[in-house]
Design a protein around this motif. Structure first.
Motif, PDB file in Angstrom:
ATOM      1  N   HIS A  69      73.674  33.653   9.050  1.00 39.24           N
ATOM      2  CA  HIS A  69      74.682  33.900  10.086  1.00 39.24           C
ATOM      3  C   HIS A  69      75.757  34.867   9.603  1.00 39.24           C
ATOM      4  O   HIS A  69      76.294  35.645  10.405  1.00 39.24           O
ATOM      5  N   VAL A  72      74.141  38.249  10.119  1.00 37.34           N
ATOM      6  CA  VAL A  72      74.087  38.602  11.536  1.00 37.34           C
ATOM      7  C   VAL A  72      75.465  39.002  12.060  1.00 37.34           C
ATOM      8  O   VAL A  72      75.625  40.034  12.725  1.00 37.34           O
ATOM      9  N   THR A 102      68.437  35.335  18.366  1.00 37.01           N
ATOM     10  CA  THR A 102      69.278  36.049  17.404  1.00 37.01           C
ATOM     11  C   THR A 102      68.886  37.516  17.329  1.00 37.01           C
ATOM     12  O   THR A 102      69.736  38.410  17.240  1.00 37.01           O
ATOM     13  N   GLU A 105      70.382  39.220  20.234  1.00 40.00           N
ATOM     14  CA  GLU A 105      71.821  39.427  20.030  1.00 40.00           C
ATOM     15  C   GLU A 105      72.064  40.694  19.225  1.00 40.00           C
ATOM     16  O   GLU A 105      72.952  41.491  19.542  1.00 40.00           O
TER      17      GLU A 105
END
Length: 245
Positions: A69, A72, A102, A105
């Motif tokens: 994360h 990302v 994801t 995104e």
């Protein structure tokens, strides 16, 4: 495999992941993944400006993947980053729902996720839609299959007792405080090398005149059970040199 889709994309992040130590033996170690990613990038005029990696499951506990994360969020926030390079899509995620969400995104933020060992899929074509779905399904099915056989092996392991000690074999992880892992050689593997099994036994290492297992029993039954605080337990262990986890 040169691909015009990635032409002109010069700044990238490299992402690598392993689930277990066994993957090091299969050529899937983090250093090997990053090496192949950097070779891929150099051949295509890309510059890997940062490397991220973690040892975690790519199928479950998606919210616990801290480094993933972080990568990302950093990629989405930096307008100069427009590519995330992975060894293969299973390193990005094995969970079809979370992984695809994801990936989308990142794409909406102008960042493509590209596998360096798999064909580039163009989701704007019908063939690309099918290939993308097959890739995610393959990775997720593999994780489910591995988990099934792992649990089956664990059940068989604890049901089989060591013939000499009569202890059940250990399935992995850290033993409880006051116990230790003891490795035993039991027969040979298919390569003719000694095969090892592990059992858990009481930690009988002597510290301050008593075995660690005796100290632990005292801490639990005489201190903790009677209301001792964590601070008091800590101080007691420090004062007596008792090792803890």
């Amino acid at each position: 495999h040169p691909d015009p889709k990635v032409a002109g994309k010069v700044k990238a992040y490299a992402w690598a992941r392993v689930s277990t130590d066994m993957q090091d033996d299969r050529g899937m170690s983090i250093p090997q993944q990053l090496k192949e990613i950097n070779v891929f990038a150099a051949q295509r005029g890309m510059k890997v400006v940062r490397e991220f990696h973690e040892a975690a499951s790519g199928f479950k506990d998606h919210h616990k993947r801290t480094e993933f994360h972080k990568m990302v969020d950093s990629a989405k926030a930096d307008p100069q980053i427009n590519v995330v390079l992975v060894h293969d899509m299973s390193r990005f995620s094995r969970n079809g729902i979370d992984g695809r969400a994801t990936k989308r995104e990142l794409e909406e933020a102008g960042v493509d996720v590209i596998s360096v060992t798999e064909p580039v899929v163009d989701p704007r074509t019908s063939a690309g839609v099918y290939l993308d779905a097959i890739t995610w399904a393959k990775n997720e099915a593999y994780s489910i299959d591995v988990a099934f056989h792992t649990r089956k092996g664990c059940r068989a392991n604890v049901q089989a007792r060591d013939p000499e000690t009569n202890w059940a074999y250990w399935n992995g992880g850290q033993p409880l405080w006051g116990y230790r892992i003891q490795k035993l050689e039991r027969g040979y593997d298919r390569h003719g090398k000694p095969a090892s099994k592990s059992i858990i036994v009481q930690d009988d290492a002597v510290v301050s005149g008593k075995p660690v297992c005796v100290w632990v029993q005292y801490c639990l039954e005489e201190l903790a059970a009677k209301g001792a605080s964590l601070v008091k337990l800590r101080d007691f262990c420090n004062d007596n040199g008792i090792p803890t986890r």
